[in-house]
Design an enzyme around this catalytic site. Structure first.
Site, PDB file in Angstrom:
ATOM      1  N   SER A 195      16.001 -19.155  -6.000  1.00 61.29           N
ATOM      2  CA  SER A 195      17.161 -19.388  -6.862  1.00 61.29           C
ATOM      3  C   SER A 195      17.462 -20.870  -6.894  1.00 61.29           C
ATOM      4  CB  SER A 195      18.378 -18.626  -6.321  1.00 61.29           C
ATOM      5  OG  SER A 195      19.568 -19.040  -6.970  1.00 61.29           O
ATOM      6  N   TYR A 208      23.636 -16.345   1.078  1.00 63.60           N
ATOM      7  CA  TYR A 208      22.616 -16.048   0.070  1.00 63.60           C
ATOM      8  C   TYR A 208      21.870 -17.323  -0.313  1.00 63.60           C
ATOM      9  CZ  TYR A 208      20.713 -14.959  -4.577  1.00 63.60           C
ATOM     10  OH  TYR A 208      19.891 -14.829  -5.672  1.00 63.60           O
ATOM     11  N   LYS A 212      17.799 -18.339   0.080  1.00 66.43           N
ATOM     12  CA  LYS A 212      16.951 -18.788  -1.022  1.00 66.43           C
ATOM     13  C   LYS A 212      16.322 -20.151  -0.717  1.00 66.43           C
ATOM     14  CE  LYS A 212      17.316 -15.224  -3.680  1.00 66.43           C
ATOM     15  NZ  LYS A 212      16.131 -14.411  -4.019  1.00 66.43           N
TER      16      LYS A 212
END
Length: 304
Positions: A195, A208, A212
């Site tokens: 991401s 999160y 990534k």
């Protein structure tokens, strides 16, 4: 006197290829005009249609978390480009619906229920793909979760472990499973879906974002180690894409205010706008590319 058949439009008007006249080479039409008419005549015939083989023709691809959003778009594009694609997801109903949708489009797609956090499911995904197709050339690891929203240090140990188990550990373990089979094929391509948040953390989803970032590092490590086996490892880093998974970021105007001015193209992306990049990375056009991450974010989070 020698002559040549010419279409009637050489005399000033066009009435079709079946209307021909015998024109003397020595007539006032002249050689230049004769050549012009012949060229026009030949170009008027319909061009034969040639079958274009897809850039991934003959390849077998496995795509995780591929029944909706970016994963589904990637599976569709790989299949359109000629690959035999095995999609997967945790829910049988989702797999059946996605397979039916893609097969209705005439694509070579099958599906398997797989929770990437479960060893037995990962092993079943690989073994069933081999059983159906005899090989694995492409792995796209797209599965991800984000069970926590808030300040990073408020994240529970349980939520932290779940994020890294699915987003990082499962990708690593799937690679371990498919690499031996890629080696038997003489090479392969792995694409990890990270991401843009891996480069520029997004507020309230810090854990999160860190997971990534870890995928960016995993891409570099695996690319270096697997290059001698002709296995390329690259990474896709989407920005804000209009999917159910990211809806908390784009579902209302107040959510999008945070990103005003950060996206050069002034809009969020669509899943299909990520899919072509993955197909490219898996194709011969990218045969000398490994260890790279391509950001697909409309100009957001750009870096030198």
């Amino acid at each position: 006197m020698r002559g040549i058949l010419l279409p009637y439009y050489c005399r000033g008007r066009e009435i079709g290829l079946d209307s021909l006249i015998l024109a003397s080479v020595s007539s006032p039409i002249g050689l230049a005009r004769l050549a012009e008419c012949l060229e026009h005549f030949l170009l008027s015939f319909p061009k034969p249609q040639t079958m274009q083989l897809g850039v991934l023709s003959g390849k077998v691809a496995m795509v995780t978390a591929s029944t909706q959003g970016i994963g589904l778009a990637i599976a569709r594009r790989l299949a359109r480009d000629g690959a035999q694609v095995v999609i997967s997801s945790r829910k049988k109903e989702s797999v059946c619906n996605a397979v039916g949708q893609l097969q209705a489009e005439g694509l070579s797609v099958s599906g398997i229920v797989c929770h990437v956090g479960k060893r037995e499911d990962r092993e079943a995904l690989v073994s069933e793909t081999l059983k159906r197709h005899g090989a694995i050339d492409i792995l796209v690891s797209n599965a991800a979760v984000n069970p926590f929203v808030g300040k990073a240090l408020d994240c529970s140990e349980e939520a932290w472990d779940k994020i890294f188990e699915i987003n990082v550990k499962a990708a690593f373990l799937l690679a371990k499973l498919v690499v031996p089979h890629m080696e038997q094929r003489g090479g392969g391509s792995i694409v990890l879906v990270s991401s843009a948040a891996g480069y520029q953390p997004i507020a309230n989803i810090g854990p999160y974002s860190v997971s990534k970032t870890a995928l960016l590092g995993l891409t570099k490590v695996l690319a270096t180690e697997l290059a001698p086996a002709n296995i390329r490892v690259n990474c896709l880093a989407p920005g804000i894409i209009k999917t159910k998974f990211s809806s908390v970021l784009w579902s209302d105007d107040s959510s999008m205010q945070e990103f005003d001015g950060t996206i050069a193209m002034r809009r969020i992306g669509e899943p299909e706008e990520c899919a072509g990049t993955v197909s490219f990375l898996c194709s011969q056009d990218a045969v000398y590319i490994t260890g790279e991450t391509i950001v697909v974010a409309g100009g957001a989070y750009c870096r030198l």
